[in-house]
Write a protein that holds these residues in place. Structure first.
Motif, PDB file in Angstrom:
ATOM      1  N   GLU A 104     -19.531  28.946 -33.571  1.00 30.25           N
ATOM      2  CA  GLU A 104     -20.688  29.734 -33.111  1.00 30.25           C
ATOM      3  C   GLU A 104     -21.106  30.752 -34.153  1.00 30.25           C
ATOM      4  O   GLU A 104     -22.291  31.062 -34.275  1.00 30.25           O
ATOM      5  CB  GLU A 104     -20.362  30.448 -31.802  1.00 30.25           C
TER       6      GLU A 104
ATOM      7  N   ALA B 161      -9.214  25.857 -36.157  1.00 33.12           N
ATOM      8  CA  ALA B 161      -9.315  27.092 -35.383  1.00 33.12           C
ATOM      9  C   ALA B 161     -10.769  27.399 -35.047  1.00 33.12           C
ATOM     10  O   ALA B 161     -11.084  27.871 -33.948  1.00 33.12           O
ATOM     11  CB  ALA B 161      -8.699  28.250 -36.166  1.00 33.12           C
ATOM     12  N   GLY B 162     -11.664  27.109 -35.983  1.00 33.64           N
ATOM     13  CA  GLY B 162     -13.067  27.408 -35.769  1.00 33.64           C
ATOM     14  C   GLY B 162     -13.730  26.534 -34.718  1.00 33.64           C
ATOM     15  O   GLY B 162     -14.769  26.912 -34.165  1.00 33.64           O
TER      16      GLY B 162
ATOM     17  N   SER C  83     -12.379  25.848 -29.580  1.00 35.12           N
ATOM     18  CA  SER C  83     -12.997  26.174 -28.298  1.00 35.12           C
ATOM     19  C   SER C  83     -14.069  25.153 -27.928  1.00 35.12           C
ATOM     20  O   SER C  83     -14.414  25.012 -26.761  1.00 35.12           O
ATOM     21  CB  SER C  83     -13.589  27.574 -28.331  1.00 35.12           C
TER      22      SER C  83
ATOM     23  N   MET D 270      -1.323  31.095 -34.105  1.00 35.44           N
ATOM     24  CA  MET D 270      -0.894  32.015 -33.050  1.00 35.44           C
ATOM     25  C   MET D 270      -0.219  33.254 -33.616  1.00 35.44           C
ATOM     26  O   MET D 270      -0.480  34.362 -33.167  1.00 35.44           O
ATOM     27  CB  MET D 270       0.078  31.306 -32.105  1.00 35.44           C
TER      28      MET D 270
ATOM     29  N   GLU E 235     -17.695  33.414 -28.222  1.00 28.35           N
ATOM     30  CA  GLU E 235     -19.122  33.536 -28.516  1.00 28.35           C
ATOM     31  C   GLU E 235     -19.970  32.953 -27.403  1.00 28.35           C
ATOM     32  O   GLU E 235     -21.062  33.438 -27.131  1.00 28.35           O
ATOM     33  CB  GLU E 235     -19.445  32.831 -29.842  1.00 28.35           C
TER      34      GLU E 235
ATOM     35  N   GLY F 141     -10.119  29.957 -26.761  1.00 25.83           N
ATOM     36  CA  GLY F 141     -11.422  30.601 -26.797  1.00 25.83           C
ATOM     37  C   GLY F 141     -11.530  31.719 -27.810  1.00 25.83           C
ATOM     38  O   GLY F 141     -12.632  32.070 -28.237  1.00 25.83           O
TER      39      GLY F 141
ATOM     40  N   VAL G 210      -9.234  31.985 -30.643  1.00 24.03           N
ATOM     41  CA  VAL G 210      -8.518  31.705 -31.896  1.00 24.03           C
ATOM     42  C   VAL G 210      -9.366  32.024 -33.108  1.00 24.03           C
ATOM     43  O   VAL G 210      -8.897  32.633 -34.065  1.00 24.03           O
ATOM     44  CB  VAL G 210      -8.069  30.234 -31.969  1.00 24.03           C
ATOM     45  N   SER G 211     -10.629  31.611 -33.076  1.00 28.38           N
ATOM     46  CA  SER G 211     -11.451  31.777 -34.273  1.00 28.38           C
ATOM     47  C   SER G 211     -11.713  33.254 -34.567  1.00 28.38           C
ATOM     48  O   SER G 211     -12.021  33.607 -35.693  1.00 28.38           O
ATOM     49  CB  SER G 211     -12.778  31.038 -34.117  1.00 28.38           C
TER      50      SER G 211
ATOM     51  N   ARG H  42     -10.177  37.486 -37.692  1.00 30.26           N
ATOM     52  CA  ARG H  42     -11.126  38.533 -38.113  1.00 30.26           C
ATOM     53  C   ARG H  42     -10.983  39.823 -37.322  1.00 30.26           C
ATOM     54  O   ARG H  42     -11.620  40.814 -37.663  1.00 30.26           O
ATOM     55  CB  ARG H  42     -12.553  38.001 -37.977  1.00 30.26           C
TER      56      ARG H  42
ATOM     57  N   ARG I 213      -1.272  38.182 -29.005  1.00 30.06           N
ATOM     58  CA  ARG I 213       0.136  37.872 -29.231  1.00 30.06           C
ATOM     59  C   ARG I 213       1.006  38.571 -28.203  1.00 30.06           C
ATOM     60  O   ARG I 213       1.938  37.987 -27.653  1.00 30.06           O
ATOM     61  CB  ARG I 213       0.538  38.292 -30.647  1.00 30.06           C
TER      62      ARG I 213
END
Lengths: 208, 208
Positions: free
Chosen positions: A39, A115-116, A119, A179, B39, B116, B118-119, B123, B132
């Motif tokens: 996203e 990871a991106g 979802s 994780m 997002e 949902g 992870v990405s 950041r 965690r």
DNA sequence: TCTATACGGTACTGACTAGTTCCGGATACC
DNA sequence: GGTATCCGGAACTAGTCAGTACCGTATAGA
């Protein structure tokens, strides 16, 4: 793939499309995908990264989902070849030989891309299939071959749960990176092989 | 937590804020988060799911990131208590006792929430820490206690790599659900315990 | 040389969303 | 009862982004 198909139509006039730009745009897509997620990624970012115009992107892919699907699918054919994994003569040797710097780097990037898009995977079966084919399966296949050879050699029992054994290493790596946020290095992977994978496989060093 | 703090100000007039709505909004947030990802989630979705007005949400949390951070953090105190894992007398018994339907269901939901966000984890260090603490650590702690007891009983060698042993099961489950898209059931988990975790731990049944 | 299409780049449109504001009604303290 | 704040809900603002259109330039075939 999903790429806009122009073959089969009449031989078109005018300037030819420069297909050398295709992989550059796809690579830029993967970079942005790894950095910002599905996203968070915008077509403008991709175009800027690839030093291309936005129209150049849309001339090749009809929409953002199709571009991403194609980019993920194209990860399958990577520089590291998993179809013929190293053959050293022992299970441990084969597994350790899989731990190479280029393999590690490529794996880390693939994980970040994963990871991106995680979802989205639950909601887009096509993307899910592409991601598995590109990221998960090559490694699993390589491990499968290695373990099958070990069974043929008699290094591990013939009734070992090879399917699950194959997933231990990838699963631990993914867990650690995504994780726990700890990067994996050669040392950790070899320790995992010696302390987890080989004991779980019921492996004994072939010569005492 | 990050929740808008109203304590310490003068005793305010007018209708009191109904704090019974807080957990309902947080639960709605987690639901939407699990379904659509970070997002994809909108505050309108959360408000609608919680049958609340958008203003009611913004009266409590200043922004979308703060709401999500709080919701993830509040998963830590769940209905399943990991602080005192089952004690059956054997390592295998303890591990198998951890595989209960409510634990499974809660774990699956936590994994979906994790998918949902992870990405964002790479950041947003604050969100990463909350995730965690809420998702990863409780299970790891429970496993740690179980393995430590097994060492004390002499069931497994004292120099076993307990840290890594603890992560095998969660890692395999996460990999199976998120990467392979296969839901986990009791059968798979017990097979994993018997074929992977216990062999890797160097475990022998205490009585032949 | 003419024409059709490619290129990088910019500007535009329409849809969506974070966050704000206001409404009519409810509630708790003074 | 007055007042300040809450409630659910709806309307509004400002910003972002997918996708389209167009610019001037480049290039290949007729």
């Amino acid at each position: 793939m999903t790429r806009t198909d122009t073959t089969g139509t009449r031989p078109r006039l005018g300037r030819k499309r420069d297909h050398a730009r295709d992989p550059e745009i796809l690579e830029a897509t993967l970079d942005i995908l790894a950095e910002t997620g599905y996203e968070g990624m915008t077509i403008d970012m991709v175009a800027a990264r690839a030093k291309a115009g936005k129209a150049t992107v849309y001339r090749r892919w009809a929409s953002k989902p199709e571009l991403i699907l194609d980019a993920v699918a194209c990860m399958k054919s990577s520089e590291v070849d998993f179809t013929s994994p190293p053959s050293t003569g022992t299970l441990r040797g084969d597994l350790v030989a899989m731990v190479k710097s280029p393999t590690l780097r490529e794996g880390e990037r693939k994980l970040k891309v994963m990871a991106g898009i995680v979802s989205m995977i639950a909601r887009d079966p096509e993307l899910a299939a592409a991601a598995r084919a590109a990221i998960v399966e090559p490694r699993a296949q390589a491990n499968l071959i290695i373990f099958q050879r070990a069974i043929d050699r008699g290094e591990i029992p013939g009734d070992a749960d090879v399917e699950t054994l194959c997933t231990i290493s990838p699963a631990l790596v993914a867990y650690r990176v995504l994780m726990l946020g700890i990067p994996v290095d050669r040392e950790y992977l070899i320790a995992t092989i010696d302390k987890i994978v080989l004991p779980a496989a019921g492996w004994q060093p072939p010569r005492l």
